[in-house]
Structure formats: C-alpha cells, structure tokens
Design an enzyme around this catalytic site. Sequence first.
Site, mmCIF file in Angstrom:
data_model
loop_
_atom_site.group_PDB
_atom_site.id
_atom_site.type_symbol
_atom_site.label_atom_id
_atom_site.label_comp_id
_atom_site.label_asym_id
_atom_site.label_seq_id
_atom_site.Cartn_x
_atom_site.Cartn_y
_atom_site.Cartn_z
ATOM 1 N N ASN A 86 0.848 -1.185 0.000
ATOM 2 C CA ASN A 86 0.000 0.000 0.000
ATOM 3 C C ASN A 86 0.889 1.242 0.000
ATOM 4 O O ASN A 86 1.812 1.347 0.820
ATOM 5 C CB ASN A 86 -0.914 0.000 1.223
ATOM 6 C CG ASN A 86 -1.956 -1.100 1.173
ATOM 7 O OD1 ASN A 86 -2.488 -1.409 0.105
ATOM 8 N ND2 ASN A 86 -2.248 -1.707 2.310
ATOM 9 N N HIS A 99 6.433 -1.776 3.760
ATOM 10 C CA HIS A 99 6.252 -3.193 4.115
ATOM 11 C C HIS A 99 5.432 -3.866 3.029
ATOM 12 O O HIS A 99 4.688 -3.211 2.298
ATOM 13 C CB HIS A 99 5.560 -3.326 5.473
ATOM 14 C CG HIS A 99 4.276 -2.558 5.575
ATOM 15 N ND1 HIS A 99 4.247 -1.194 5.787
ATOM 16 C CD2 HIS A 99 2.991 -2.941 5.441
ATOM 17 C CE1 HIS A 99 2.999 -0.781 5.813
ATOM 18 N NE2 HIS A 99 2.206 -1.818 5.592
#
Length: 110
Positions: A86, A99
């Site tokens: 994201n 991440h």
Amino acid sequence: MDGCIFCMIAGGVIPSPKVYEDELMFIISDIYPKAKKHYLMIPKKHYKLLADMTEGDAADLSRCLKKLPDLAEGLGLTNGFRLIINQGTDAGQTVFHLHVHILGGEELPI
Ligand code: 5GP
Ligand code: ZN
C-alpha cells in the site's frame, strides 16, 4: 526512526514474534489478519514509500522478495500467496515504514 511502530518491533521495543528474520528484513503475522494467513515482510531499514528508496534499497527489497518462494511452505502458503504494497493514504497505508503484505492460506477473492 522515532515513533515508528515497525522500527520498534525491529528493535524489540515492542514484542512481536518474528516468523523469519535475516540481515535485511523480518516477517511477522499481521495483528489484524485479512486472510487466513496474513504476514508482513518488513525491511529493517526505515523508509516510508517506494519513492523514497535508494538504488541499494531497491536491490535489497528485490533480494527479500526472491526469498519468499523458499519460505512459503514454512509459512503455510503452499498453494500460493498474494503480495500487496500500500502506497499512500488513497491505498490505505497506515504505517509509513515500507512493508509488503503477504496473504494466503486459502483461496483469496479477486
Ligand atoms: P498498511 O495499512 O500500512 O499497508 O499496513 C499496516 C499493517 O500493519 C496493517 O495491516 C495492520 O494491521 C498492521 N499492524 C499495525 N500495527 C501492528 C502491530 O503492532 N503488530 C502487527 N503484527 N501488525 C500491526
Ligand atoms: Zn520504521
């Protein structure tokens, strides 16, 4: 990075069992799983976004991704997995330390 939850987990300030760790990254289970198996692969180096990566960071992330197929069986992802990064608020990014979400353990909706 002060106040970064993933840096605090990396440093052991916040306890979170690491299901895998090497010199570049660690993998933990997501605290709010969105699939039967939901892990986060977190580079140890703090940077917020893909746009903030150096060429070296990009090479390191590539090396991390290359390891995932070998780790999959041990993570219960024998039938495949989905990776999601994201980027920014429109994507719903809530933790601004890059991440990779790893989802699987079941057939995922498209
Ligand atoms: P993002 O929305 O930024 O792409 O993903 C952040 C993820 O981190 C979310 O799925 C959220 O559930 C997870 N998360 C946030 N805080 C913690 C935590 O303290 N421990 C773990 N294991 N996961 C966390
Ligand atoms: Zn961080």
